[in-house]
Design an enzyme around this catalytic site. Sequence first.
Site, mmCIF file in Angstrom:
data_model
loop_
_atom_site.group_PDB
_atom_site.id
_atom_site.type_symbol
_atom_site.label_atom_id
_atom_site.label_comp_id
_atom_site.label_asym_id
_atom_site.label_seq_id
_atom_site.Cartn_x
_atom_site.Cartn_y
_atom_site.Cartn_z
ATOM 1 N N ASP A 432 -3.079 45.289 0.615
ATOM 2 C CA ASP A 432 -3.485 43.997 1.159
ATOM 3 C C ASP A 432 -3.783 43.074 -0.024
ATOM 4 O O ASP A 432 -3.888 43.543 -1.164
ATOM 5 C CB ASP A 432 -4.732 44.205 2.037
ATOM 6 C CG ASP A 432 -5.299 42.901 2.549
ATOM 7 O OD1 ASP A 432 -4.520 42.045 2.979
ATOM 8 O OD2 ASP A 432 -6.532 42.737 2.506
ATOM 9 N N ASP A 834 -9.171 46.195 2.627
ATOM 10 C CA ASP A 834 -10.623 46.052 2.745
ATOM 11 C C ASP A 834 -11.087 45.583 4.108
ATOM 12 O O ASP A 834 -12.283 45.548 4.366
ATOM 13 C CB ASP A 834 -11.128 45.059 1.692
ATOM 14 C CG ASP A 834 -10.792 43.616 2.059
ATOM 15 O OD1 ASP A 834 -9.634 43.380 2.461
ATOM 16 O OD2 ASP A 834 -11.665 42.741 1.936
ATOM 17 N N ASP A 838 -6.564 46.047 8.188
ATOM 18 C CA ASP A 838 -5.847 47.010 7.353
ATOM 19 C C ASP A 838 -5.980 48.444 7.857
ATOM 20 O O ASP A 838 -5.392 49.358 7.277
ATOM 21 C CB ASP A 838 -6.361 46.951 5.900
ATOM 22 C CG ASP A 838 -6.202 45.575 5.288
ATOM 23 O OD1 ASP A 838 -5.126 44.981 5.472
ATOM 24 O OD2 ASP A 838 -7.146 45.091 4.635
#
Length: 1126
Positions: A432, A834, A838
């Site tokens: 990410d 985070d 995700d």
Amino acid sequence: MAFGTGGRRRGKKSKVHFTKLCNFACCRSSLNDEHSQIGQSGFSRNVHCNDPDNLEQLQLRYRDNYVSTTKYTALNFIPKSLFEQFRRVANIYFLVVACVSFSPLAPFGATSILFPLLVVIGATMAKEGVEDWRRRKQDIEANNRKVQVYGRNQTFEETRWKNLRVGDLVKVYKDEYFPADLFLVSSSYEDGICYVETSNLDGETNLKVKHALDVTASIHDESSFQNFKAVIKCEDPNDDLYAFVGTLCHGRQYPLSVQQILLRDSKLQNTDYIYGVVIFTGHDTKVMQNTTDPPSKRSKIERKMDKIIYILFSTLIMMSSVGSVFFGIETKNDIHDGKLTRWYLGPGNATVFYDPRRASLAAFFHFLTDLMLYQYLIPISLYVSIEVVKVLQTIFINQDQDMYFEETDKPARARTSNLNEELGQVDTILSDKTGTLTCNSMEFVKCSIAGIAYGRGLTEVERALAKKKGGGPPEVGDTSFDAEGSNAELVDTGRSIKGFNFQDERIMNGQWVKQTHSNVIQKFFRVLALCHTAIPDVNQDTGEISYEAESPDEAAFVIAARELGFEFYERTQTSISLHELDRESGKSVDRSYKLLHVLEFSSARKRMSVIVRNPENQLLLLCKGADSEEEFMSWEEEFLKAQTSVTADRDALVDAVADKIERDLILLGATAVEDKLQKGVPECIEKLANAGIRIWVLTGDKMETAINIGYACSLLRQGMKQIVITLDSPAVNDLENKGNKEAIAKASISSITKQIKEGLSELSSAKESSVSFALIIDGKSLAFALDENLENSFLELAMKCASVICCRSTPKQKALVTRLVKKGKNRTTLAIGDGANDVGMLQEADIGVGISGVEGMQAVMSSDFAIAQFRFLERLLLVHGHWCYRRISMMICYFFYKNITFGFTLFWFEAYASFSGKPAYNDWYMSLYNVFFTSLPVIALGVFDQDVSARFCLKYPLLYQEGVQNILFSWQHILGWMFNGFMCSMIIFFLATNCIKEQSFRKDGKVVDYEILGVLMYTSVVWTVNCQMALSINYFTWIQHFFIWGSITLWYLFLVIYGTISPILSTTAYRVLVETCAPSPFYWMASLLIVVSALLPYFSYKAIQIRFHPMFHEIIQRRRLEGLET
């Protein structure tokens, strides 16, 4: 990031009465058709408020509030744990052998078989029990927390959480956790609001506002609760944290939403107390409904290890078959032409197991005997040893000071020990961006007001753009981008302010009042100070104000407004108060704005607005993103209806109504806030790329931003060619405007197919060159590229590129891309993120790494490993990953080596003894071989061995390719170790038997007998396998020395102690060392000769291999020994 800010106002009108606000917006409830589902399937729960003993409710038998997160109970621990242990094929085999050992078929005593099995099973069960007891203690602590509950004597009494029942009325104080899912009755605030922290649920630390219904918000006195009786009809227990459907029947029906629900394990903040009614208890609460076991993940080495076990089982069956065939032949030949050939064995009176007249049956029974005899080919302690080693490895990971982030006091954390070695085999990282590569801590850097740019700092993206163009980055303070071209020196505020990295002397320190467009500047920063949902928090000691905001960028805007003269200092449900710098007088004044509505940010509208009335009684719509009184009232009615609906498309309705009023705005300006890269990200990505790891970034950013960030973090590098796949073409855009979905899909697939083919062609033509490629694809294109007809060609293109950036990716697309890479090429994938968006990606990847950042802990809670900063991934993979892969690989290979060495000596001896089934060793020699005499050195290897130091692992990242290519656990390497064990067994047996032939062993002339031969061979095996360990270890500590030489010493101590026991128990070991072997020089000389001879083939092979075909780590070791590396 940039957004428009605007204001719209009308003249003064007659006073209007507004309803109270919830979430700083209206929350008047109204019933609608959707409430017809109450009472049907899924919506059948009835809660009698403040009446838990109601007969109707008791008949429903709702769960109590006792919570258990343990895997076992006192009653099922033994059966359930045993079931878990015997799911492993090897353990089932040993159990069968232990059972059969009580029969006459057993070649040794049953006790010697049961002991090692009980040790291994008992150790594993003890580990399970300890882990479960820790969970049990946490449950006991939670269940016994205290809470105030309204009793029959009309007062609140203290009770334990576990005693709460559905319908109980409870009182929760500030900083306490909610003991169950509660309906909010009222709070210490008159309007019934309260502030809740939900970090235990979703990890988000920002406060959320809950609001009681008007009908109950006024109930505060304990005496008034005596008459409070109501019925809540609502949904059944479910796991949706963000929705609730129900009605309160209290005189009439009132609709309930998630705004009135306080979830278990949330924490009451900034509110003195609340009153609530228990709706869901125990395992019916939403937090417990969300408690699910993570997906089961096994490393590739562990899966391959199962195949090796099957190979050894096949070898065992083959050896047993050979032994039984030859035994049958020998037994049948005991009677030849009616004469006894081996008369001294008494075959004429033999039992069925040795009867020459029933040789076939005897051979079958002998096959069963051999299955028990050769059990030592299967390493009984392998599984438990690996578990112990992996747990110890995770301790080293958790305590690594170089992966500790002092700023947030968060160390690295291995949340599972199953995947340690997988860290050393990662081929592709899928990351990410926001909060993972960046800090997710926005800083106000620049702004543009009335067409004039302010702010002289440089963003990392600007530096990346300058770098991409080939020139050096512009100097800080370069004002070439400023409209007015001022060359004044930058203002140094003298202090660092989180969220504020703005420097411009033209508007700082109150200088904005001198600007030409000061009135526009005033409105601009007033919008920043008012258009938000932040909550001020005043430090009582220092007087400083900090803000609890829903997002980092919102906090940055409020802080920027404060630093530039518009300090937001107080908020109530109906007003926002500011300390403002007055444009006319230049002094700070207090102004209070009446807050009427908040139109919250949504991803569809991409903006938020507030409607306020200023002190001059003007109605203002302030918008961040992108009337008349009668117009407002008409809109408000429609907005309230949409906001209080309980339909699935509620958010869409609210967005549509909000969009109606957010029109005809006056543009004031734009802001630039920067989410800076985390420290060390470019260097980490470059190091990982040098290690041969492919790096993919899956982000929701638009393509231009993603490319700029790619350059800033070294994902895109100078000289790297870009292959861009996009649907942003005139042909596709024309079709989208016409709205023909079929034509759009057909044209999109055709375009994507063409672009992928062109990319593959470009890669093919550049095959001979050293140019590296990067693939960049947008979200629309990705949706078609993941189609089953295109995914293979897309994957082929992507895997040939050094870097991949997927823009505008949805959470589902992230997970699908991860699955495609994992399954398409059977490569080890690592996903790192985070945020909650995700989670799917982390769970889908072979390894999920969560960043414990500011977006909450959902990613961490769904991960296998947790780190605080992206840069720690470098050490986690290149150091710990490499070490763990090497250690586990060597450990497993060594386990099979030492068991084959030992097991085949049994086979050679049985052949030597006419396949009689007689073991070469004493029963207890064999039982303790894997448990005491060879187990500890291999554990030390798995925990402490290092081929090179951590510094060299980071200095030479290419060393990591040993794991990616699986060099140390390839079939070639595994079979090589097995062959080494086979050779050692042959050398040990044949040297031992041949050197003692026709030769006296003691001074009295006696030759070697069965007992002495067994001791000589066993001694040679113990010395050989432990010395082999010493030759294989690269990094010696005192622990390795202690375990290796201690294991050998333990063998001699055992012989002495065991030999002193009565011969009824010690049998062939009775005083065999003290009286026979130790006094004989031949025993010591023969042992030395056999051990050296057994180790010589491996030593010779290794010397030649290192000299002519060294592996990469061996090259580094050699350079270090030669003084070329320090």
